[in-house]
Design an enzyme around this catalytic site. Structure first.
Site, PDB file in Angstrom:
ATOM      1  N   PRO A 195       0.735  -1.440  -0.110  1.00 24.63           N
ATOM      2  CA  PRO A 195      -0.161  -0.105   0.162  1.00 24.63           C
ATOM      3  C   PRO A 195       0.855   1.232   0.036  1.00 24.63           C
ATOM      4  O   PRO A 195       1.837   1.286   0.812  1.00 24.63           O
ATOM      5  CB  PRO A 195      -0.758  -0.217   1.307  1.00 24.63           C
ATOM      6  N   CYS A 196       0.383   2.272  -0.746  1.00 28.22           N
ATOM      7  CA  CYS A 196       1.135   3.561  -0.896  1.00 28.22           C
ATOM      8  C   CYS A 196       0.698   4.533   0.115  1.00 28.22           C
ATOM      9  O   CYS A 196       1.275   5.741   0.152  1.00 28.22           O
ATOM     10  CB  CYS A 196       1.076   4.145  -2.222  1.00 28.22           C
ATOM     11  N   PRO A 197      -0.409   4.556   0.681  1.00 28.73           N
ATOM     12  CA  PRO A 197      -1.112   5.714   1.347  1.00 28.73           C
ATOM     13  C   PRO A 197      -0.104   6.231   2.514  1.00 28.73           C
ATOM     14  O   PRO A 197      -0.038   7.297   2.709  1.00 28.73           O
ATOM     15  CB  PRO A 197      -2.262   5.338   1.739  1.00 28.73           C
ATOM     16  N   PRO A 198       0.728   5.208   3.098  1.00 29.48           N
ATOM     17  CA  PRO A 198       1.489   5.689   4.139  1.00 29.48           C
ATOM     18  C   PRO A 198       2.576   6.607   3.639  1.00 29.48           C
ATOM     19  O   PRO A 198       3.255   7.343   4.554  1.00 29.48           O
ATOM     20  CB  PRO A 198       2.091   4.379   4.851  1.00 29.48           C
ATOM     21  N   PHE A 199       2.938   6.394   2.160  1.00 30.10           N
ATOM     22  CA  PHE A 199       4.154   7.498   1.831  1.00 30.10           C
ATOM     23  C   PHE A 199       3.536   8.383   0.724  1.00 30.10           C
ATOM     24  O   PHE A 199       4.347   9.197   0.604  1.00 30.10           O
ATOM     25  CB  PHE A 199       5.065   6.453   1.183  1.00 30.10           C
TER      26      PHE A 199
END
Length: 397
Positions: A54-58
């Protein structure tokens, strides 16, 4: 996790695999960090362990919570390397992970892989350099066992970039649209990054305001996704309609994302979920370029490549190597920082978001720092990720 994405994967990758004399579907639905869904020990010594976590953390568009985001699986994925022991690892994510905010996070990943006896390297790749008609920068991590790593060479860009109109003009003109020739001229450029959105944020449109303006320059209406190509006599700039041009269909978006002829794939579900699946994907031509480079290294093809050891965060490196309380003066001496104490505190503030950092005054009144536990989820049974994950499960995508 997502039922629509699961159906798409199952449609395109049917069949079963035998594990411990039990047949299981190749594609499983659920939380990959749940051992009942994915047990890394079942896949010991595969050639390649790969994933798009998943990309939302970055992402720059988000809060960049990193290790504190319940969706973060990057550090967890790295931990699986020691359990699976693949010859190679490939993980990809958004450009935000390459920024200074995550320098300590990246260094932790490199150091952890080194402990597992893997040689790892990050590289920012633009999809447009590999035959995809959009910018789409992706931050890619490749790690290989030492005997193979010396043969790994990052893929070279293609000789000629593909433009939006070159990729989809046949789809745009499928209904005989009379404005096609002018549109082909307007859209003969590389497009901005397709933004798929998530269940928390974003529907079936082509991204934030800046992206919409960029699409308008290509005579594309980014305010939604069309059900069909424009009709033969469709007009978009009239007294009552000032749209810059036609909207894209999901089939067109798939082409722009890299599902070009030769990459057959079926997307299931309604329009919005199809668009979200497409928009959040890793472009197939980029995946093929990186995968081919990994395969060549596994075959020990080509000349041996020399590479230098990366140092993404010198303050993290000093704190980790020395352990215990480290005076600021010692960090300055070892980390070779240009801006002195101000830079130390700036870097410590960033590290503090992903690691527990202790600060103490020394006998002479100056500060000393101790690098504590990494906050990310790496498989801990008591990690706070589990409660957050349970509360937000329906919104995670």
């Amino acid at each position: 996790m997502d039922s629509n994405a699961f159906e798409t994967l199952r449609t395109n990758i049917p069949g079963s695999i035998e594990i411990d004399d039990e047949k299981r579907d190749i594609v499983q639905q659920g939380d990959v960090a749940n051992p009942a869904i994915f047990n890394p020990e079942d896949h010991r010594e595969v050639a390649l362990l790969a994933g798009g976590v998943p990309c939302p953390p970055f992402t720059i568009a988000g809060k960049q919570l990193g290790a504190n985001d319940e969706r973060d699986l990057f550090a967890w994925a790295v931990e699986q390397v020691d359990k699976v022991r693949p010859r190679a690892l490939m993980l990809e994510n958004v450009r935000g992970l390459s920024l200074p905010r995550f320098s300590g996070y990246r260094q932790y990943v490199l150091d952890r892989l080194a402990e597992f006896k893997y040689v790892a390297e990050w590289r920012l790749l633009n999809a447009c350099d590999f035959g995809v008609p959009q910018l789409r920068p992706r931050f890619v991590l490749v790690a290989m066992q030492e005997d193979d790593a010396k043969y790994f060479k990052w893929p070279e860009p293609v000789a000629e970039q593909l433009t939006v109109s070159a990729a989809i003009h046949d789809l745009m003109g499928a209904n005989g649209w009379e404005g096609l020739d002018q549109w082909i001229e307007d859209a003969d450029k590389i497009g901005p990054t397709i933004v798929g959105g998530s269940k928390k944020h974003g529907g079936a449109d082509l991204g934030p305001t800046r992206a919409k303006r960029a699409w308008a320059e290509l005579s594309v209406d980014a305010m939604g996704v069309a059900d069909a190509p424009p009709a033969r006599d469709a007009k978009f700039k009239t007294e009552t309609n000032q749209a810059p041009g036609p909207k894209l269909t999901t089939e067109m978006v798939a082409r722009i994302q890299g599902w070009l002829p030769g990459y057959e794939w079926t997307f299931t579900g309604r329009k919005t979920t199809r668009y979200r699946q497409i928009g959040n994907a890793f472009p197939p031509p980029v995946a093929e370029a990186v995968g081919s480079a990994i395969l060549k290294a596994l075959k020990h093809e080509g000349a041996v490549v020399s590479r230098e050891t990366s140092n993404h965060d010198p303050v993290y490196k000093v704190l980790r190597e020395l352990g215990g309380l480290v005076p600021a003066s010692e960090i300055l001496k070892r980390a070779d920082l240009r801006n002195g104490l101000a830079e130390i505190e700036e870097r410590i503030t960033q590290l503090d978001r992903d690691f527990i950092i202790e600060r103490e005054l020394t006998s002479d009144g100056s500060l000393a720092y101790r690098l504590g536990e990494f906050k990310a989820f790496i498989g801990q049974a008591n990690h706070e990720r589990h409660e957050k994950f349970s509360q937000n499960r329906s919104k995670i995508s």
